[in-house]
Motif scaffolding. Structure first.
Motif, short mmCIF file in Angstrom:
data_model
loop_
_atom_site.label_atom_id
_atom_site.label_comp_id
_atom_site.label_asym_id
_atom_site.label_seq_id
_atom_site.Cartn_x
_atom_site.Cartn_y
_atom_site.Cartn_z
N PRO C 98 -3.37 -16.97 2.40
CA PRO C 98 -4.33 -17.92 2.99
C PRO C 98 -5.66 -17.26 3.35
N ASP C 99 -5.66 -16.00 3.64
CA ASP C 99 -6.90 -15.33 4.03
C ASP C 99 -7.79 -15.16 2.80
N PRO C 100 -8.99 -15.79 2.77
CA PRO C 100 -9.83 -15.71 1.56
C PRO C 100 -10.34 -14.29 1.29
N GLU C 101 -10.24 -13.41 2.26
CA GLU C 101 -10.65 -12.03 2.01
C GLU C 101 -9.56 -11.25 1.29
N ILE C 102 -8.34 -11.73 1.39
CA ILE C 102 -7.24 -11.02 0.72
C ILE C 102 -6.82 -11.78 -0.53
N GLN C 103 -6.62 -13.06 -0.37
CA GLN C 103 -6.33 -13.99 -1.47
C GLN C 103 -5.00 -13.78 -2.18
N LYS C 104 -4.65 -12.54 -2.45
CA LYS C 104 -3.53 -12.33 -3.36
C LYS C 104 -2.62 -11.26 -2.78
N TYR C 105 -1.35 -11.56 -2.71
CA TYR C 105 -0.44 -10.51 -2.28
C TYR C 105 0.88 -10.67 -3.04
N PRO C 106 1.67 -9.62 -3.10
CA PRO C 106 2.87 -9.70 -3.93
C PRO C 106 3.99 -10.46 -3.24
N SER C 107 4.53 -11.46 -3.91
CA SER C 107 5.73 -12.09 -3.37
C SER C 107 6.96 -11.35 -3.85
N ASN C 108 6.81 -10.64 -4.93
CA ASN C 108 7.89 -9.77 -5.37
C ASN C 108 7.29 -8.57 -6.08
N PHE C 109 7.87 -7.45 -5.85
CA PHE C 109 7.37 -6.21 -6.45
C PHE C 109 8.59 -5.41 -6.83
N ILE C 110 8.85 -5.31 -8.11
CA ILE C 110 10.07 -4.63 -8.54
C ILE C 110 9.72 -3.36 -9.29
N ILE C 111 10.33 -2.28 -8.89
CA ILE C 111 10.27 -1.06 -9.71
C ILE C 111 11.68 -0.78 -10.18
#
Ligand code: SF4
Ligand code: SF4
Ligand code: SF4
Ligand code: SF4
Ligand code: FES
Lengths: 359, 517, 157
Positions: C98-111
């Protein structure tokens, strides 16, 4: 009656000595190779938390082998496949009965020879039994019915048969010097002194014979650098299809051979159980002076001396095994037929000439 | 023709062109933000500066007309320095958004920085804050910070759609592009072009937002099959990962410039309506009472069914439902096979019902090849359910539109009267499990061939995507069926590709001869 | 023959080397055994599980994802790590922040550590310093492959 009892005890004692020493030879091999290579070696087998530098390792190994699946491939000839390791084991194990561990022990008027089988053809007996072990290799190689084992078996047979020639010939010089095939007399001859001070050991009289015998017997034991029948890195060897205890028997046999060769080297070339200048009543040093000892102590000294020499030769063989790479097959054959056999013939001729001249 | 020199190379160009086009024709691209061939040169971005001998200042390539003997330098140090300056000014107000910017990878600003910039920022002041993540339309998001003020969007809305929602506001360092009214939405059917038009990530698709990164995508050109305009498009599909399964293959569609058909634009229907390529696809051959037949078995079975009717002289009881989704070649093969060789009883056409078009690109037809079908001599005969009910033993249906047009109970009612029903469709529908044989076929994006658009413009296309699952293009099926029927084996064996079929068509049908591309 | 004699000398020399090692090492072993501490040891062996070697600070060990001050992952799903990864073992899904300064974050991150070759390229590529390989965790043997597929929770935890 008591004779038979004594004989039985002797047989069992010799066998137990042989087997226990072999068992610890595996430990010795691991430790020695580790120390040579700046490692520590197996030290983790613990017995209720006691580790003592891995001394329980052989037992751990034995237990592991016993509980491993004993797998016999369906395509093998079952009976012979199962028989082969026992053949190899048996013929190696009996040889120890001809080795003299000490002189005569006198207990309460009875004279007990510290040797089970004091026959006049002792050397021939051992050579014959060694030849029989070829069957172990040959049978396993053939009965497993696999390419690798067959190759291993063929290689093993060719190698053992070739080196037996050199092995036999190298001993002829020795038999000429000590005119007997009986182990006890050979050892007793070596107890005498040369020039009044030098123990008359086989190696001094037969240096060439010793070298040939040493190499030929190393080849007989089928260990690196003569391990072509096994050759893990190329054909795996004649026991490829074995597992568990039967594989263990082969391993054990190979260590028994090491021990046997050490015994033979000691007995034939290093004065057997003789301690220099130790006579039945104590030490008589050539520079004058003596140290008289009771009979029991003398026999003890002899047995200890024998063991020390045997262990030294075991050590030497392991050192060789962990130092050199494997021969190429043609080099192996060249070495046997073109080097050792001529050398042993030269040895025989030279011995004959020297003996004639000295007469 | 006039003679000019670009970077000391002598070039002959048409009179009246600009330096920009002259250079482009000579294979020398000139960096630019604001210039777009669809619009008159605007000269606002000053990225296209070139040096012209005899002119004291650097000139704008996009708007400068060439003159005889002009000596132009596009890559000398002075020019590069100027471009670096332009970039530095642009980047002074530009956010460091590349990691989260969907344009990254396609962005002109990134590319030019790589080529001409590569400086460290000297801008130590606080950057101006502007609107971010502003909803601009159903499919669009606007980020004013990333804008390079090229005004392409403004011009598009004024000149192309004529709606003019956006304009330039304020002055100097505070200049920004915005809608005239707070929260105003661009909601025409061509809004998606703004996202493609914007040289940077200031206007982006919500549809593609955060789906993947553009460099994972591989583009293949094709033709949009969603109306009979037949716009040229590129389909951008993900290469996929070795270990992780992605939900879809196709991530976005962009317009490709085709002056005779669509120009540089496409409509939003075509741009965002690509889910049919991955969803509800028929991927396996289904045959009643058999587990998994392969193509050979299926075609042999089909031809045997047809031949059985032929031997009983009942070919007039074979009905075929064709579709204008088929390419020219396929319709031609169908004609050869069903009309000429077999002489089947009835051939119908089932197409999606027309919807409203608009006065730009979108046509009322919802299938791509109505014109092609006409040119090939097919008549648009609607399906006669009565005939199916009473006078049909074998029914061959192409495409999904027949089943969409009639109620399932009607169709199933017919099926009870029909011995054999065969459906050839790319899509999985309610009929898939009802027919005797379902043959999965490919949509336009996965096959080669040609289409005739509503204006009679003929366009070839090649597969932009690999065929999904077991599906196969109809043209190859029809050829195989022709061979299996063994009526004119030689003839069908010769037609091994759409090109060969097209060759055959040009010989037979004058329309196609005229229109060879 | 002379050539072979040369070989023979080398062979003897070889066994002298191994003998020397044996003797010297044995000497130190015995000194240690009787309780005399020497700087040099008879063997270079380390008794690993009991006496683990300290992992060098720059060693590339198990990955971790860094967090912002508010506890959200620092990663912005630029997918540069997934792009550069030579084993294609990184998979990320993005969500809207929701923060327009961040905009994008991982909902899943698989290694998928089954595939990871520990090249460290992902760390080098990350523009946000969001992924690091400095946990010092190197004992990554597991009983099932599934356990080696690290997700967002495991990587941030
Ligand atoms: S518009 Fe281009 S330069 Fe700007 S943040 Fe997006 S990708 Fe980066
Ligand atoms: S939003 Fe994009 S197209 Fe419009 S002026 Fe800004 S950069 Fe140009
Ligand atoms: S260390 Fe290398 S292989 Fe492992 S995830 Fe990072 S980039 Fe991929
Ligand atoms: S490179 Fe860094 S910020 Fe980008 S996706 Fe990977 S971890 Fe996240
Ligand atoms: S392209 Fe010429 S000024 Fe923008």
């Amino acid at each position: 009656m008591s004779d038979i009892l004594i004989l039985l005890i002797k047989i069992v004692a010799a066998l137990v000595w042989f087997l226990v020493l072999t068992l610890y030879l595996t430990w010795l091999e691991r430790k020695e190779s580790a120390i040579m290579q700046d490692r520590i070696g197996a030290n983790r087998a613990d017995f209720f938390g006691i580790r003592v530098i891995g001394l329980f390792q052989p037992f751990a190994d034995a237990i592991k082998m016993m509980f491993k699946e004993d797998f016999t491939p369906t395509f093998s000839r079952r009976f012979i496949h199962n028989l082969a390791p026992f053949v190899a084991f048996f013929f190696t194990a009996v040889t120890v009965q001809a080795i003299p561990f000490g002189d005569v022990l006198r207990v309460g008027g009875k004279e007990i020879k510290l040797q089970v089988l004091d026959i006049d053809v002792g050397i021939l007996f051992i050579l014959a039994m060694l030849s029989f072990t070829v069957y172990g290799v040959l049978l396993s190689g053939w009965a497993s019915n696999s390419r690798w084992t067959l190759l291993g078996g063929l290689r093993g047979t060719a190698q053992l048969v070739s080196y037996e020639v050199a092995l036999g010939l190298s001993l002829i010089g020795l038999v000429m010097v000590f005119p007997s095939l009986r182990f006890s007399s050979i050892v007793n001859y070596q107890g005498e002194l040369l020039f009044g001070w030098l123990p008359q050991w086989g190696i001094l009289l037969q240096p060439l014979g010793f070298i040939v015998f040493l190499f030929a017997s190393l080849a007989e034991s089928e260990r690196v650098p003569f391990d072509l029948p096994e050759g893990e890195s190329e054909i795996v060897g004649f026991f490829t299809e074995y597992s568990g205890l039967k594989w263990g028997l082969y391993m054990f046999t190979s260590f028994m051979k090491v021990l046997l060769i050490a015994c033979l080297l000691t007995t034939l070339f290093f004065g057997g159980y003789h301690v220099p200048w130790l006579n039945p009543d104590g030490f008589h040093f050539p520079w004058g002076g003596e140290w008289l000892l009771p009979h029991g102590i003398v026999v003890l000294f002899q047995i200890i001396m024998f063991n020390v020499k045997v262990i030294f030769f075991c050590w030497l063989q392991i050192l060789i095994r962990w130092t050199y790479p494997r021969f190429r097959y043609d080099q192996l054959m060249d070495f046997g037929w073109k080097f050792l056999v001529p050398l042993s013939v030269i040895n025989i001729v030279a011995t004959a000439i020297v003996m004639t001249l000295l007469k | 023709m006039v003679k000019i020199y670009i970077n000391d190379r002598e070039i002959e160009v048409k009179e009246g062109t600009t330096v920009f086009h002259a250079a482009l024709d000579a294979g020398i691209p000139i960096p630019h933000f604001c210039y777009h061939p669809a619009f008159a040169p605007e000269g606002t971005c000053r990225m296209c500066l070139v040096e012209v001998e005899g002119m004291p200042k650097l000139e704008l390539a996009c708007s400068l007309q060439i003159r005889e003997g002009m000596k132009i330098f596009t890559q000398n140090e002075r020019v590069r320095e100027a471009r670096r300056g332009v970039l530095e000014f642009l980047l002074a107000e530009h956010p460091l958004d590349c990691p989260i910017c969907d344009q990254a990878g396609d962005c002109k600003l990134q590319d030019y920085y790589e080529e001409y910039g590569l400086f460290d920022s000297r801008f130590s002041e606080v950057k101006d804050k502007r609107g971010k993540k502003i909803r601009l339309g159903k499919y669009l998001l606007h980020d004013q910070e990333r804008c390079v003020l090229c005004r392409r969007c403004v011009r598009f809305l004024r000149e192309v759609t004529g709606t003019g929602e956006m304009g330039v506001f304020e002055r100097g360092g505070h200049t920004k592009v915005d809608t005239y009214e707070e929260g105003q939405q661009v909601d025409n059917n061509y809004s998606g072009n703004l996202a493609q038009l914007c040289p940077v990530g200031a206007i982006t698709d919500t549809d593609f937002r955060f789906q993947t990164r553009s460099w994972f995508l591989e583009a293949g050109e094709s033709i949009c099959p969603l109306c009979s305009r037949g716009c040229r498009i590129t389909i951008q599909a993900h290469r996929g990962f070795a270990r992780f399964k992605l939900p879809k293959r196709v991530y976005r569609i962009k317009a490709v410039d085709d002056p005779l058909v669509n120009g540089p634009w496409i409509c939003d229907k075509g741009r965002y309506g690509y889910s049919y390529l991955d969803e509800n696809r028929a991927t396996r051959i289904l045959k009643k009472g058999e587990s998994s037949p392969d193509w050979q078995e299926a075609i042999d079975w089909l031809s045997a069914s047809i031949l059985r009717l032929k031997h009983r002289n009942r070919l007039e009881r074979v009905s075929v439902v064709l579709s204008s989704r088929l390419s020219n070649e396929e319709l031609f093969l169908a004609k050869k096979l069903f009309k000429d060789d077999l002489g089947v009883g009835r051939v119908f056409f089932a197409d999606a019902p027309p919807e409203e078009g608009d006065d730009m690109l979108l046509t009322p037809d919802r299938v791509p090849n109505t014109r092609g079908a006409r040119e090939l001599g097919w008549e648009d005969v609607p399906v006669d359910m009565e005939a199916l009910n009473r006078e049909t033993d074998l029914l061959l249906m192409f495409g999904p539109d027949f089943e969409n047009a009639h109620s399932l109970s009607d169709i199933l009612g017919c099926f009870e009267q029909i011995e054999t029903t065969v459906l050839l469709t790319p899509f999985d529908g309610s009929l898939s499990s009802q027919v005797d044989l379902l043959l999965p076929t490919t949509p336009v994006a996965e096959k080669a061939g040609s289409l005739t658009n509503i204006d009679g413009v003929l366009r070839n296309f090649q597969p932009a995507l690999p065929a999904l699952g077991h599906s196969r293009a109809e043209w190859s099926l029809l050829i195989d069926l022709g061979k299996a029927l063994d009526l004119r084996f030689q003839y069908y064996s010769r037609l091994s590709s759409p090109e060969a079929v097209f060759q055959e068509m040009t010989g037979e049908i004058p329309f196609f001869e005229k229109n060879v591309e | 023959m002379i050539k072979q004699f040369g070989y023979f000398l080398e062979i003897v020399k070889g066994s002298l080397i191994t003998t020397r090692h044996f003797v010297v090492n044995m000497f130190f072993h015995i000194l240690n055994l009787v309780g005399i501490k020497t700087k040099r040891k008879g063997a270079v062996t380390r008794q690993y599980p009991e006496a683990p070697i300290e992992v060098a600070r720059r060693h590339r060990s198990l990955h971790r994802l860094m967090l912002r001050e508010d506890g959200k992952p620092r990663c912005v799903v630029c997918m540069l790590c997934a792009t550069v990864c030579p084993s294609e073992c990184i998979f990320i899904e993005a969500t809207e922040d929701p923060d327009p300064e961040i905009q994008k974050y991982p909902s899943n991150f698989i290694i998928d550590l089954n595939r990871c070759c520990f090249c460290g390229f992902c760390v080098e590529a990350c523009p946000e310093d969001a992924i690091r390989m400095d946990t010092g965790e190197v004992e990554l043997a597991r009983y099932s492959r599934g356990d080696l597929v690290y997700d967002l929770e495991k990587l941030t935890g």
